[in-house]
Each structure stands twice: as C-alpha cells, then as structure tokens.
Design an enzyme around this catalytic site. Structure first.
Site, PDB file in Angstrom:
ATOM      1  N   CYS A   1     168.911 -14.119  55.874  1.00  0.00           N
ATOM      2  CA  CYS A   1     168.352 -14.148  54.512  1.00  0.00           C
ATOM      3  C   CYS A   1     169.453 -14.436  53.488  1.00  0.00           C
ATOM      4  CB  CYS A   1     167.573 -12.862  54.227  1.00  0.00           C
ATOM      5  SG  CYS A   1     166.510 -13.012  52.767  1.00  0.00           S
TER       6      CYS A   1
ATOM      7  N   HIS B   1     163.686 -13.574  58.331  1.00  0.00           N
ATOM      8  CA  HIS B   1     164.167 -12.309  58.920  1.00  0.00           C
ATOM      9  C   HIS B   1     163.761 -12.252  60.388  1.00  0.00           C
ATOM     10  CE1 HIS B   1     165.480 -10.063  55.324  1.00  0.00           C
ATOM     11  NE2 HIS B   1     164.604 -10.818  54.696  1.00  0.00           N
TER      12      HIS B   1
ATOM     13  N   GLU C   1     164.436  -9.999  62.481  1.00  0.00           N
ATOM     14  CA  GLU C   1     164.093  -8.609  62.825  1.00  0.00           C
ATOM     15  C   GLU C   1     162.687  -8.218  62.364  1.00  0.00           C
ATOM     16  OE1 GLU C   1     165.705  -8.209  58.638  1.00  0.00           O
ATOM     17  OE2 GLU C   1     166.002  -9.558  60.345  1.00  0.00           O
TER      18      GLU C   1
END
Length: 202
Positions: free
Chosen positions: A79, A183, A185
């Site tokens: 990011c 992202h 994750e």
C-alpha cells in the site's frame, strides 16, 4: 526458518501483515532496528496514511533500506509501502520517495468514481515474476487508496483499472524490490498465496 522482518517505522498495519505471514508458515519479526533489518532474509515495508509522514518517519532508516535493496534480497512494500519505493509523490506537496523504483505517485483525477478507491478489484498480471507464481490473471484483491503509482511497463508486475490504468504491483530492474498497492493480507486466498510466494523468494 527464513528471517523476515516487518519494518516498524511508526506507520503501518503491522499486526495484520504479521498474521498473514504467520498463516503461510513464516514467523516474522517486527523491528525498526537497522541491524535486524540488514540481517533479515526478506523485509516488508507496510504503510497506511500520508506519504509525507511516511518519508519523515523513514529518515533514520533510509540508508538501511537502500543498503538492503542493493543486497539483492527480497523486499516488499504494501500500500503506502509501495508508494514510498517510488521517486516522488504529489501528495500534500511534491515529496521525494526512496527512489528504489523510478516513477511517480499521483492523485486519482476527479471523476464520477469515488476516491479513495476502496474494495475489491481485479488485476491484470503483466509479467512473469515469482511474486505472482500460481496467481491467475484477473484475480481479485483488496484496495484502499487515493493515490496511484505511475511507472514504466518494465517496472509493472500487475496493473489495475479504476478510471485509468495504473500499476497495482511494481518491481525494480533487479527483480528483488517489489510493491503491491493492494493489501495481500486482506485479499483472501489470493493475497495469502502472494505472501507465501514472497516467503519462498526469501
């Protein structure tokens, strides 16, 4: 076990990145210590917030990060962490980045589309690279950003369209410094596979 360090410089969702890496079998450390960073097999530079703030916080670690990047070991910016890898950003005022990858960070132009670009969008994989091993073209990943990276085709691993086409994932000429605007994750099985690929590169 590979030594992966998530860089703690005061800005970034460190715990969610740590949890994502743990999920794929890594046991990453969180550290802002230059010795820990240089001793790592791979580093992750997360980031949320403003580019200017990130670059101020990174001042003490700038040389360490550059030295790590020059070593050829894998490094991933996520990011805002991708954005600071670039040469400069127009956010706030023109601010220099780490300049590990040539390119600029620009604000999405005014249009009927909402800014920030937030939610799931699909990516087009534009070159073969270990980070995207086993990831199908057109996979959906999770974005939250108001600024995008503008860089050359050879520095783009994947692109995304949101009013315009931009670099959703970047890479340096050596192939070891990478970034994702999305992202991983927070991107479900696809994102975890990308994190697993990074761990395998380390």
């Amino acid at each position: 076990m590979k030594r992966i360090v998530i860089i703690d410089y005061g800005l970034g969702n460190l715990r969610s990145v740590q949890k994502g890496l743990e999920h794929v079998g890594a046991s990453p450390a969180i550290s802002g210590n230059p010795e820990d960073i240089l001793a790592a097999d791979g580093i992750i530079l997360p980031g949320v917030g403003a580019f200017v703030d990130a670059m101020k916080c990174l001042v003490p670690l700038k040389e360490t990060i550059t030295e790590f990047a020059d070593s050829g070991k894998p490094m991933l910016g996520i990011c805002l962490g991708q954005q600071v890898l670039m040469s400069s950003s127009e956010e706030g005022r023109l601010t220099d980045g780490l300049d590990l990858i040539q390119g600029k960070v620009l604000r999405f132009p005014k249009s009927e589309l909402k800014v920030p670009h937030m939610g799931w969008n699909n990516i087009r994989i534009t070159q073969d690279h270990p980070l995207f091993k086993g990831i199908p073209d057109g996979s959906f990943v999770y974005f939250v950003h108001s600024y995008y990276v503008d860089t050359a085709a050879e520095n783009t691993l994947a692109s995304c369209e949101y009013g315009l086409e931009y670099s959703a994932s970047v890479v340096n000429s050596k192939g070891n410094v990478m970034g994702t605007q999305f992202h991983p994750e927070k991107s479900g099985a696809t994102g975890l596979k990308i994190l697993k690929n990074f761990v395998e590169m380390c």
